[in-house]
Write an enzyme that holds these catalytic residues in place. Structure first.
Site, PDB file in Angstrom:
ATOM      1  CB  SER A  67      -0.933  -0.030   1.370  1.00  0.00           C
ATOM      2  OG  SER A  67      -1.753   0.877   1.215  1.00  0.00           O
ATOM      3  CG  ASN A 377      -7.159   5.629   6.058  1.00  0.00           C
ATOM      4  OD1 ASN A 377      -7.865   5.584   5.320  1.00  0.00           O
ATOM      5  ND2 ASN A 377      -6.706   4.704   6.815  1.00  0.00           N
TER       6      ASN A 377
HETATM    7  C1  16G Z   1      -4.406  -0.943   7.539  1.00  0.00           C
HETATM    8  C2  16G Z   1      -6.232  -1.171   7.454  1.00  0.00           C
HETATM    9  C3  16G Z   1      -6.486   0.322   7.557  1.00  0.00           C
HETATM   10  C4  16G Z   1      -6.353   0.867   8.839  1.00  0.00           C
HETATM   11  C5  16G Z   1      -4.942   0.919   8.880  1.00  0.00           C
HETATM   12  C6  16G Z   1      -4.403   1.633  10.389  1.00  0.00           C
HETATM   13  C7  16G Z   1      -7.350  -2.826   5.975  1.00  0.00           C
HETATM   14  C8  16G Z   1      -7.440  -3.083   4.645  1.00  0.00           C
HETATM   15  N1  16G Z   1      -6.368  -1.613   5.959  1.00  0.00           N
HETATM   16  O1  16G Z   1      -3.984  -0.394   6.500  1.00  0.00           O
HETATM   17  O2  16G Z   1      -8.110   0.324   7.052  1.00  0.00           O
HETATM   18  O3  16G Z   1      -6.693   2.153   8.706  1.00  0.00           O
HETATM   19  O4  16G Z   1      -4.503  -0.247   8.781  1.00  0.00           O
HETATM   20  O5  16G Z   1      -3.181   1.236  10.495  1.00  0.00           O
HETATM   21  O6  16G Z   1      -8.053  -3.216   6.839  1.00  0.00           O
HETATM   22  P1  16G Z   1      -2.605   1.381  12.017  1.00  0.00           P
HETATM   23  O7  16G Z   1      -3.274   0.254  12.812  1.00  0.00           O
HETATM   24  O8  16G Z   1      -1.174   1.242  12.051  1.00  0.00           O
HETATM   25  O9  16G Z   1      -3.072   2.656  12.368  1.00  0.00           O
HETATM   26 ZN    ZN Z   2      -3.621   1.260   0.069  1.00  0.00          ZN
END
Ligand code: 16G
Ligand code: ZN
Length: 537
Positions: A67, A377
């Site tokens: 990503s 985001n």
């Molecule tokens: C991942 C999640 C996204 C979330 C992010 C938070 C999916 C497909 N992607 O990228 O939705 O906002 O994690 O990251 O679920 P964090 O837990 O490091 O804050």
């Molecule tokens: Zn992405």
């Protein structure tokens, strides 16, 4: 038959042997770490995907991407048959299998086949895609080797470079027998192009709406897909596509995450660019808009603003079309307080709050006929219940219900399988066109409360546990009380903390009436986290 698989796995694993000590877990976004640590993980994910496909007797998706992470990272996630994230029990299983020593691997696979009663005579079918990273082709091959180790004759649809949302779309179309769309990249592109052209009609200008914009491709797959799509939108949208890929570096000083976190414009956009800009992230599942006003001031429109634009417009269309469908929104604790306020107080639209992570939001959105979900985001989409689809299509086919017709157009332009930056972009553009709005009109729907994000590194981030959709801390004891006390000193003060699902840190969110106060509030809460998670308590 299981013993045959065991020996094939032993043989194939020799080329993908686990030489890495690091424990790698299946997190919120699948496995994600430095690309050079992932070869054995990919091979094993291939095995897991083939077995999962046999078990559910349907096609499974595998997407290789990290990503918005930097180029040197990579990752992989599995997509279940209806386009949803992998079932949680299999996330646990995938983690266990990814971390086994080589010599335990085949034995564990055999026991899994037995305990889960996996029917080996069902042919496995896996749909594979990858982003544009240099490390992705080799990692993709490792996945394919894993799939073939389970069954040489597996059906493998390798789509090469695709966005994450296209991969989800392909899985849904394949398993749905084509009812959602044709399971090819061209099928996806033409579905979106046709739907957008229908929504815009003959006149692509309206009121203050101008069909010119910049798209920031984050030097990733979004640029590749946008290029394809824009060919079909000539004379409808006038796009200046920037950050197209090498020599530009993936996600470096550009893309949705950069714009959102740094709260500034991406590389190659200047304050005198004279138009709005839409930034995608590295795998094109997040979208953030930005523009500069006449005084040269930067403005950002994030996932919350996108959600409110969609919700307001769909709410309007429902009223005009007199269709009795339940519209709702889903957000996380990161949603700006002003956006939630606007939804509930001004639009009268119910808002559900869930923990962070697409699977929670997507699921909650399915409780409504029309469920608009977005993370701040920029990740989100709209889901429509079967009842909503039928009601809208029936009303649209009568000919006289213009609002129902417009809603039917949105049914096709929106990729409901998962958040999709390109499809969301087309939905936003169609709404701005429909309303005859300048981006500034959209921006002025409500004023964001100033906010700030902090990260705190602690010995063990899992010391922090939360409840109430991550809005309140359960442990360490006393932390929630400290947060309450600190927040109460600031006007409109709100703060919460949670362990990150993707990085080894505790995240702190703070929001207040002024930027200075939001910063102060966040800093104080971060200090309290550091203190109470120091391991001495
Ligand atoms: C991942 C999640 C996204 C979330 C992010 C938070 C999916 C497909 N992607 O990228 O939705 O906002 O994690 O990251 O679920 P964090 O837990 O490091 O804050
Ligand atoms: Zn992405």
């Amino acid at each position: 038959m299981a013993s045959k698989i065991a020996s094939r796995i032993v043989e194939a694993a020799k080329a993908h042997s686990k030489t890495v000590e690091k424990y790698i877990g299946y997190g919120t976004a699948g496995f994600r770490t430095k690309a050079d640590l992932l070869d054995h993980v990919m091979f094993r994910v291939g095995i897991v995907s083939a077995l999962r496909s046999k078990m559910v007797k349907a096609s499974i998706g595998v997407m290789i991407t990290a990503s918005h992470n930097p180029e040197e990272d990579n990752g992989v996630k599995l997509v279940d048959p209806h386009g949803e994230m992998l079932e949680p029990a299999w996330e646990v299983l995938a983690t266990e299998i990814a971390n086994l020593p080589d010599e335990k691997l085949s034995e564990r696979i055999v026991s899994l086949i037995e305990t889960s009663k996996i029917d080996l005579s069902t042919r496995s079918s896996v749909i594979v895609g990858r982003d544009t990273r240099q490390s992705s082709p080799a990692l993709c091959q490792a996945v394919i080797d894993g799939i073939k180790a389970v069954e040489e004759d597996s059906e493998i649809a390798n789509f090469g470079i695709v966005s994450t949302p296209i991969l989800h779309y392909l899985v849904v179309c394949t398993n749905g027998g084509g009812t959602y769309g044709e399971p090819t990249v061209d099928g996806y592109v033409s579905k979106l192009v046709n739907a957008f052209r229908t929504l815009i009609g003959d006149d692509n200008k309206r009121g203050k709406y101008e069909p010119s914009l910049i798209i920031d491709g984050a030097n990733g797959v979004g640029a590749v897909i946008s290029e394809k799509l824009l060919k079909g939108l000539e004379n409808t949208l006038n796009v200046n596509l920037i950050n197209l890929g090498p020599p530009g570096i993936l996600n470096y000083d550009c893309g949705a995450d950069y714009v959102k976190v740094q709260q500034r414009e991406p590389l190659n956009v200047t304050s005198n660019c004279g138009t709005r800009c839409a930034s995608l992230d590295g795998d094109a599942d997040r979208l953030i808009y930005l523009y500069f006003d006449d005084a040269g001031k930067f403005h950002m429109l994030d996932g919350d603003k996108i959600a409110l634009l969609l919700a307001e417009h769909f709410n309007d269309l429902l009223k005009k079309s007199q269709l009795n469908l339940k519209l709702g929104m889903v957000q996380t604790a990161y949603a700006n307080g002003s956006s939630t306020n606007y939804a509930t107080k001004v639009l009268n639209v119910p808002v559900t709050c869930t923990p962070t992570g697409v699977k929670f939001l997507h699921h909650a959105a399915q409780e409504f006929d029309i469920g608009v979900y977005f993370e701040a985001n920029g990740h989100g989409t709209t889901v429509f219940s079967d009842n909503a689809i039928k009601t809208i299509q029936d009303a649209a086919s009568t000919g006289s219900n213009a609002a129902a017709k417009e809603l039917a157009g949105f049914l096709n332009v929106i990729n409901s399988t998962v958040g999709d930056a390109i499809s969301d972009l087309l939905a936003v553009e169609a709404i701005l066109h429909s309303k005859g709005w300048h981006i500034q009109d959209w921006d002025e729907m409500y004023q964001d409360l100033p906010n700030r994000l902090f990260k705190v590194s602690v010995a063990d981030r899992n010391l922090v546990t939360t409840t109430d959709a991550e809005r309140r801390v359960v442990t360490p004891e006393g932390l929630q009380e400290r947060i309450d006390n600190i927040a109460s000193k600031f006007k409109d003060g709100r703060s919460f903390v949670r362990p990150s699902g993707t990085e080894d840190v505790v995240r702190v969110y703070a929001e207040a009436d002024t930027q200075e106060n939001a910063d102060k509030l966040g800093k104080e809460v971060a200090a309290a986290v550091g203190e109470l998670c120091s391991g001495n308590n």
